[in-house]
Design a protein around this motif. Structure first.
Motif, PDB file in Angstrom:
ATOM      1  N   VAL A  91       0.846  -1.186   0.000  1.00 20.66           N
ATOM      2  CA  VAL A  91       0.000   0.000   0.000  1.00 20.66           C
ATOM      3  C   VAL A  91       0.891   1.249   0.000  1.00 20.66           C
ATOM      4  CG1 VAL A  91      -1.621   1.368   1.360  1.00 20.66           C
ATOM      5  CG2 VAL A  91      -1.992  -1.072   1.105  1.00 20.66           C
ATOM      6  N   GLY A  92       1.848   1.273   0.916  1.00 21.69           N
ATOM      7  CA  GLY A  92       2.748   2.425   1.017  1.00 21.69           C
ATOM      8  C   GLY A  92       3.519   2.653  -0.276  1.00 21.69           C
ATOM      9  N   LEU A  93       4.088   1.580  -0.831  1.00 19.61           N
ATOM     10  CA  LEU A  93       4.917   1.717  -2.033  1.00 19.61           C
ATOM     11  C   LEU A  93       4.084   2.119  -3.247  1.00 19.61           C
ATOM     12  CD1 LEU A  93       7.273  -1.365  -1.543  1.00 19.61           C
ATOM     13  CD2 LEU A  93       7.829   1.061  -1.253  1.00 19.61           C
ATOM     14  N   LEU A  94       2.875   1.580  -3.346  1.00 18.63           N
ATOM     15  CA  LEU A  94       2.018   1.944  -4.477  1.00 18.63           C
ATOM     16  C   LEU A  94       1.675   3.433  -4.431  1.00 18.63           C
ATOM     17  CD1 LEU A  94      -0.419  -1.120  -4.684  1.00 18.63           C
ATOM     18  CD2 LEU A  94       1.140  -0.338  -6.475  1.00 18.63           C
ATOM     19  N   ILE A  95       1.416   3.932  -3.223  1.00 15.89           N
ATOM     20  CA  ILE A  95       1.080   5.349  -3.097  1.00 15.89           C
ATOM     21  C   ILE A  95       2.303   6.221  -3.389  1.00 15.89           C
ATOM     22  CG2 ILE A  95       0.296   7.150  -1.504  1.00 15.89           C
ATOM     23  CD1 ILE A  95      -1.211   4.941   0.017  1.00 15.89           C
ATOM     24  N   LEU A  96       3.452   5.837  -2.783  1.00 15.55           N
ATOM     25  CA  LEU A  96       4.643   6.674  -2.882  1.00 15.55           C
ATOM     26  C   LEU A  96       5.308   6.605  -4.252  1.00 15.55           C
ATOM     27  CD1 LEU A  96       6.230   5.951   0.596  1.00 15.55           C
ATOM     28  CD2 LEU A  96       5.310   8.141  -0.189  1.00 15.55           C
ATOM     29  N   ARG A  97       5.442   5.387  -4.764  1.00 14.21           N
ATOM     30  CA  ARG A  97       6.251   5.218  -5.979  1.00 14.21           C
ATOM     31  C   ARG A  97       5.407   5.226  -7.254  1.00 14.21           C
ATOM     32  NH1 ARG A  97      10.322   5.517  -2.879  1.00 14.21           N
ATOM     33  NH2 ARG A  97      11.016   3.764  -1.586  1.00 14.21           N
ATOM     34  N   ALA A  98       4.110   4.905  -7.127  1.00 15.80           N
ATOM     35  CA  ALA A  98       3.294   4.816  -8.349  1.00 15.80           C
ATOM     36  C   ALA A  98       2.131   5.794  -8.347  1.00 15.80           C
ATOM     37  CB  ALA A  98       2.790   3.386  -8.531  1.00 15.80           C
ATOM     38  N   ASP A  99       2.045   6.595  -7.309  1.00 12.78           N
ATOM     39  CA  ASP A  99       0.992   7.609  -7.234  1.00 12.78           C
ATOM     40  C   ASP A  99      -0.422   7.047  -7.337  1.00 12.78           C
ATOM     41  OD1 ASP A  99       2.228   9.952  -6.652  1.00 12.78           O
ATOM     42  OD2 ASP A  99       2.833  10.335  -8.740  1.00 12.78           O
ATOM     43  N   VAL A 100      -0.581   5.836  -6.842  1.00 13.77           N
ATOM     44  CA  VAL A 100      -1.924   5.247  -6.852  1.00 13.77           C
ATOM     45  C   VAL A 100      -2.722   5.869  -5.705  1.00 13.77           C
ATOM     46  CG1 VAL A 100      -3.208   3.080  -6.670  1.00 13.77           C
ATOM     47  CG2 VAL A 100      -0.957   3.110  -7.744  1.00 13.77           C
ATOM     48  N   PRO A 101      -3.979   6.246  -5.920  1.00 14.32           N
ATOM     49  CA  PRO A 101      -4.800   6.770  -4.812  1.00 14.32           C
ATOM     50  C   PRO A 101      -4.907   5.754  -3.668  1.00 14.32           C
ATOM     51  CG  PRO A 101      -5.916   7.042  -6.916  1.00 14.32           C
ATOM     52  CD  PRO A 101      -4.702   6.229  -7.189  1.00 14.32           C
ATOM     53  N   SER A 102      -4.962   6.243  -2.438  1.00 20.49           N
ATOM     54  CA  SER A 102      -4.854   5.383  -1.245  1.00 20.49           C
ATOM     55  C   SER A 102      -5.784   4.178  -1.255  1.00 20.49           C
ATOM     56  CB  SER A 102      -5.158   6.204   0.015  1.00 20.49           C
ATOM     57  OG  SER A 102      -4.240   7.251   0.122  1.00 20.49           O
ATOM     58  N   TRP A 103      -7.059   4.404  -1.515  1.00 26.79           N
ATOM     59  CA  TRP A 103      -8.019   3.301  -1.366  1.00 26.79           C
ATOM     60  C   TRP A 103      -7.849   2.277  -2.466  1.00 26.79           C
ATOM     61  CZ3 TRP A 103      -9.019   3.678   3.321  1.00 26.79           C
ATOM     62  CH2 TRP A 103      -9.190   4.933   3.933  1.00 26.79           C
ATOM     63  N   ILE A 104      -7.515   2.752  -3.675  1.00 29.00           N
ATOM     64  CA  ILE A 104      -7.254   1.798  -4.759  1.00 29.00           C
ATOM     65  C   ILE A 104      -5.993   0.996  -4.430  1.00 29.00           C
ATOM     66  CG2 ILE A 104      -6.685   1.591  -7.220  1.00 29.00           C
ATOM     67  CD1 ILE A 104      -8.412   4.079  -7.680  1.00 29.00           C
ATOM     68  N   ALA A 105      -5.005   1.691  -3.856  1.00 30.07           N
ATOM     69  CA  ALA A 105      -3.770   1.011  -3.471  1.00 30.07           C
ATOM     70  C   ALA A 105      -4.059  -0.095  -2.457  1.00 30.07           C
ATOM     71  CB  ALA A 105      -2.770   2.015  -2.886  1.00 30.07           C
ATOM     72  N   LEU A 106      -4.988   0.185  -1.548  1.00 31.70           N
ATOM     73  CA  LEU A 106      -5.324  -0.806  -0.517  1.00 31.70           C
ATOM     74  C   LEU A 106      -5.822  -2.107  -1.155  1.00 31.70           C
ATOM     75  CD1 LEU A 106      -5.850  -1.501   2.507  1.00 31.70           C
ATOM     76  CD2 LEU A 106      -8.120  -0.517   2.220  1.00 31.70           C
ATOM     77  N   VAL A 107      -6.762  -1.984  -2.087  1.00 27.60           N
ATOM     78  CA  VAL A 107      -7.334  -3.170  -2.725  1.00 27.60           C
ATOM     79  C   VAL A 107      -6.306  -3.830  -3.645  1.00 27.60           C
ATOM     80  CG1 VAL A 107      -9.164  -4.019  -4.231  1.00 27.60           C
ATOM     81  CG2 VAL A 107      -9.644  -2.207  -2.576  1.00 27.60           C
ATOM     82  N   LEU A 108      -5.597  -2.989  -4.418  1.00 27.34           N
ATOM     83  CA  LEU A 108      -4.599  -3.502  -5.353  1.00 27.34           C
ATOM     84  C   LEU A 108      -3.518  -4.297  -4.613  1.00 27.34           C
ATOM     85  CD1 LEU A 108      -4.126  -3.433  -8.356  1.00 27.34           C
ATOM     86  CD2 LEU A 108      -2.682  -1.407  -8.052  1.00 27.34           C
ATOM     87  N   ALA A 109      -3.076  -3.751  -3.476  1.00 27.67           N
ATOM     88  CA  ALA A 109      -2.036  -4.430  -2.688  1.00 27.67           C
ATOM     89  C   ALA A 109      -2.525  -5.806  -2.247  1.00 27.67           C
ATOM     90  CB  ALA A 109      -1.668  -3.583  -1.469  1.00 27.67           C
ATOM     91  N   ALA A 110      -3.776  -5.863  -1.778  1.00 25.52           N
ATOM     92  CA  ALA A 110      -4.307  -7.153  -1.313  1.00 25.52           C
ATOM     93  C   ALA A 110      -4.390  -8.152  -2.463  1.00 25.52           C
ATOM     94  CB  ALA A 110      -5.681  -6.955  -0.673  1.00 25.52           C
ATOM     95  N   VAL A 111      -4.757  -7.655  -3.656  1.00 25.81           N
ATOM     96  CA  VAL A 111      -4.827  -8.547  -4.817  1.00 25.81           C
ATOM     97  C   VAL A 111      -3.428  -9.076  -5.155  1.00 25.81           C
ATOM     98  CG1 VAL A 111      -5.310  -8.655  -7.289  1.00 25.81           C
ATOM     99  CG2 VAL A 111      -6.910  -7.492  -5.772  1.00 25.81           C
ATOM    100  N   ILE A 112      -2.435  -8.173  -5.116  1.00 24.52           N
ATOM    101  CA  ILE A 112      -1.067  -8.615  -5.410  1.00 24.52           C
ATOM    102  C   ILE A 112      -0.610  -9.670  -4.396  1.00 24.52           C
ATOM    103  CG2 ILE A 112       1.355  -7.886  -5.568  1.00 24.52           C
ATOM    104  CD1 ILE A 112       0.316  -5.141  -6.511  1.00 24.52           C
ATOM    105  N   VAL A 113      -0.905  -9.414  -3.115  1.00 28.38           N
ATOM    106  CA  VAL A 113      -0.524 -10.394  -2.085  1.00 28.38           C
ATOM    107  C   VAL A 113      -1.220 -11.735  -2.349  1.00 28.38           C
ATOM    108  CG1 VAL A 113      -0.657 -10.980   0.360  1.00 28.38           C
ATOM    109  CG2 VAL A 113      -0.020  -8.667  -0.335  1.00 28.38           C
TER     110      VAL A 113
END
Lengths: 365, 252
Positions: A91-113
Motif C-alpha cells: 500500500v505504502g509503495l504503491l502510493i509513494l512510488r506509483a501515485d496510486v490513490p490510497s483506497w485503490i492502493a489498498l485493494v490492489l495491494a491485497a490482490v497482489i498479495v
C-alpha cells in the motif's frame, strides 16, 4: 424379515423451547456486541482510548483473516504476519512510488498479495503439521530480510512513511474515528465471507480436510485445490487488514511488520476465542488486544506483556483447548435435555436381531 | 467388449516403493450384486488389493477394468467417479461432524442435488440408524454404528462396487454380526461388494464368492460355502479346526 432390525425412528433433539431460548441468547449476545462496537466512539473515549479501539479492531481483522486457513483446514500458520506486512508495505509503495490513490492502493495491494500467496501456498501446503508451521515461520523471516536489506525501495530499517488518505484538515481524533469504522466495515465483510464459506459445499470439504485429509481425499474432495484456494482467500483478507493498518498508523518498520510475534498473536487470539467459531477470533482479539495495550500502558516498554500472554496461551491450551466460544456452547448444550444421550437397545430388541441373523444365515446356505 | 463383471483386476503386480512386490500377478473378478470375499494370512496383500482397486496405489503392471471401462493408472477421484467406493480400515467417520454431515460428504463428487436426495432416501431406508441419529456427532456413536455410517456414506455415490477393508475390525461379536448383516443388505439392494476380512470364517459365511490369497496371488477361489466346508482349507487359512456341519453356527 431382514427389516426386523429396523427400529422406529425417534427424534434425538432436545425440547424445542430450550433450543429456542439458547438460540435467542446467542442472537442477543451478537446484537449487543455489535451495538457496543458501533456506539463506542460516540461515548467520547478520547484519542488514546480510541486508538486502542482501532488497534483491537485491527487485531480482530487479522485474526479473522488468519482463521480462513486455521479455522477451516486446521493448518496453523505462524507466518501470516508476512501477509499483513506485505499488504502494508505494498500500500505504502504503491502510493509513494506509483501515485496510486490510497483506497485503490489498498485493494490492489491485497490482490497482489493474493497472487503472491499462490506459489507460497503451493509450496508450503504440501506438508502438514510441524513442517507447515516451520515453513510459515521461514516465510516471515525471509520477508523481514528482504524488506530490511532492499532499502532503496523499502526504506530498509529506517522505515517507510505512508501518506495519510485524509487531508490535513482531518485532525487526529477524527482520523481515529474514521479508521475505527473502516475496520468495523472490513471485519463485517470478512465475517460474512467466513459465514458463507462455513455453510457451503466448499466449507464442508475444508472441514473434512481439517479432520482427516486422507479420508477427505478418498471421498473425492480435491484437497489440495481446496487448501490452496482458502489459503489465497486468507492471504487476501489478511493483507487488507495489514494495508488498512498501514494507512492508519502511517509508518512501517520491517522489524514490527514482519514480526513472528504478530503472527503468533493471530494464532493466540483465534485459539482463545475458538477457531471453529465465526466470532471466535474477533472475541480472542478483543481480549488479547486489550491485555496487550493494558500491560503496555501499565508497565511501559518492558517485555512483561509477553510473559502474561505466554501464561494466557498456556492456560487456554490446558483448560479450553477448543477456545472460549465452543466451551460456552457446550455449557449451554448441557441445558438441552438428552440431546446427546445414546439410545440403549433393550434385551428384547437384541433377541429379535439375533433371531433375524440366525434365520438369515440358515437361509443363505 | 461386454463383460460379466463389474470389477476386474487382471494380472496385477503392485508393491510399495522399492520393496519387494506385494501382489504378484493377482486376478480378481467381482460379478454384479455379489459379495466377493478375500481371505488369507497376514501379509498376503489383502488390503493392498483394495488400495489398488481404489487408486490409492498404482499397480506396476496389470489392468483394472470397471464395468468394461479401462481405468488402469487412474487416481482415487477418477476411480470413485468410475464407481468404486472405498470404506477404509478402522474407524473413518469424521468424529467431530454429525452423522448427517458425514453422509452428505459421501455425495461430495455428485453434482446433481436431485440425485443426492434420491440416494439419501435410499441410504436412510437401508440404514435406519442414519435417519435416527442424523444430528448426533458421529464420534458419539459406538464402533459398530460408526461403521454403518461409513457404509451409508460410501453408498451415496451410487457405486458399482463397494470396497470394504476389514469392516469387523475392533468390533465385538454382536456388532460384527450386525455389520455383516448390513453387508448382506447392501448386496441385496444391488451393490456388489469386494470384502477383505481377517475374520475369515465369519466373512465367508456372508459372502457369495471366496478367494484365498497367499503370497500376492489368488490360490483358491470358489463359492464361499465350498471354501468353508473344505476341511483342509479350514486348517490352513481359516484358523483352527474345520467345522463339519454347515448348520452349526457360532452363537457369537
Amino acid at each position: 424379515m431382514r427389516n426386523a432390525s429396523d427400529t422406529a425412528t425417534t427424534s434425538a433433539s432436545g425440547s424445542p423451547t430450550v433450543v429456542r431460548v439458547i438460540r435467542g441468547v446467542q442472537v442477543l449476545a451478537v446484537v449487543a456486541a455489535a451495538i457496543g462496537v458501533l456506539v463506542f466512539p460516540q461515548t467520547g473515549p478520547g484519542p488514546f482510548i480510541m486508538s486502542v479501539g482501532v488497534v483491537i479492531l485491527s487485531y480482530a481483522c487479522m485474526a479473522t483473516g488468519w482463521n480462513f486457513v486455521g479455522g477451516f483446514t486446521g493448518y496453523i500458520s505462524l507466518g501470516h504476519a508476512a501477509f499483513t506486512g506485505l499488504g502494508g508495505y505494498l500500500v505504502g509503495l504503491l502510493i509513494l512510488r506509483a501515485d496510486v490513490p490510497s483506497w485503490i492502493a489498498l485493494v490492489l495491494a491485497a490482490v497482489i498479495v493474493a497472487v503472491l500467496s499462490i506459489p507460497i501456498g503451493f509450496a508450503s501446503l504440501r506438508v502438514r503439521g510441524a513442517s507447515f508451521v516451520i515453513m510459515s515461520l521461514a516465510l516471515v523471516l525471509i520477508m523481514l530480510l528482504i524488506f530490511q536489506s532492499w532499502s532503496d525501495v523499502t526504506g530498509g530499517s529506517n522505515g517507510l512513511r505512508v501518506p495519510r488518505p485524509f487531508g490535513p484538515e482531518v485532525l487526529r481524533p477524527e482520523q481515529h474515528e474514521r479508521f475505527y469504522y473502516l475496520h468495523v466495515l472490513l471485519l463485517v465483510i470478512m465475517l460474512v465471507a467466513w459465514w458463507a464459506i462455513d455453510r457451503s459445499r466448499f466449507g464442508a470439504g475444508l472441514k473434512a480436510i481439517r479432520e482427516d485429509e486422507d479420508k477427505a481425499q478418498s471421498l473425492g474432495i480435491p484437497t489440495f485445490g481446496y487448501k490452496l484456494s482458502v489459503y489465497v482467500i486468507s492471504a487476501f483478507f489478511t493483507a487488507l487488514a495489514g494495508g488498512l493498518y498501514a494507512l492508519w498508523f502511517g509508518f512501517l518498520d520491517p522489524i514490527f511488520q514482519f514480526s513472528i510475534l504478530t503472527g503468533s498473536y493471530m494464532v493466540l487470539m483465534s485459539l482463545l476465542g475458538g477457531i471453529r467459531s465465526l466470532f471466535g477470533p474477533a472475541l480472542g482479539a478483543a481480549i488479547v488486544g486489550y491485555a496487550i495495550e493494558f500491560f503496555k500502558a501499565q508497565y511501559g516498554d518492558t517485555q512483561f506483556h509477553l510473559v502474561a500472554l505466554g501464561l494466557l496461551l498456556g492456560l487456554v491450551v490446558l483448560f479450553m483447548p477448543e477456545g472460549i466460544l465452543p466451551s460456552l456452547g457446550r455449557l449451554l448444550d448441557r441445558l438441552r435435555p438428552s440431546a446427546t444421550s445414546i439410545r440403549e437397545e433393550s434385551a428384547e430388541e437384541l433377541a429379535n436381531k439375533r433371531a433375524v441373523l440366525v434365520g438369515d444365515n440358515g437361509g443363505a446356505s | 467388449m461386454a463383460s460379466d463383471y463389474l470389477l476386474e483386476l487382471t494380472d496385477i503386480e503392485a508393491g510399495y516403493g522399492r520393496a519387494a512386490l506385494v501382489l504378484r500377478g493377482l486376478t480378481v473378478q467381482v460379478p454384479p450384486a455379489q459379495i466377493v470375499c478375500l481371505v488369507g494370512p497376514n501379509g498376503a496383500g489383502k488390503s493392498t488389493v483394495l488400495k489398488v482397486a481404489s487408486g490409492m496405489l498404482v499397480p506396476r503392471s496389470g489392468r483394472i477394468v470397471v464395468d468394461g471401462a479401462d481405468v488402469t493408472g487412474k487416481g482415487p477421484q477418477q476411480l470413485l467417479r468410475a464407481g468404486l467406493s472405498h470404506v477404509l480400515q478402522g474407524h473413518s467417520v469424521f468424529k467431530e461432524m454429525t452423522v448427517g454431515e458425514n453422509v452428505n460428504l459421501g455425495a461430495f463428487s455428485v453434482r446433481d442435488p436431485r440425485h443426492v436426495a434420491e440416494r439419501l432416501d435410499f441410504v436412510k431406508s437401508l440404514f435406519p440408524l442414519v435417519a435416527d441419529r442424523w444430528d448426533a456427532l458421529a464420534g458419539a456413536l459406538s464402533g459398530g454404528q460408526q461403521k454403518q455410517v461409513e457404509f451409508a456414506r460410501s453408498l451415496m455415490v451410487d457405486p458399482k462396487v463397494v470396497l470394504l477393508d476389514e469392516p469387523s475390525m475392533g468390533l465385538d461379536p454382536k456388532a460384527t454380526a450386525i455389520i455383516f448383516e448390513q453387508v448382506v443388505r447392501m448386496r441385496d439392494a444391488g451393490t456388489a461388494v469386494l470384502l477383505v476380512e481377517q475374520n475369515a470364517r465369519r466373512a465367508l459365511e456372508s459372502a457369495d464368492v471366496g478367494l484365498v490369497l497367499d503370497l500376492g496371488r489368488v490360490h483358491i477361489s470358489g463359492p464361499a460355502r465350498q471354501l468353508l466346508d473344505d476341511p483342509k482349507l479350514g486348517e490352513l487359512y481359516l484358523g483352527g479346526r474345520p467345522r463339519t456341519s454347515a448348520t452349526e453356527r457360532q452363537p457369537s
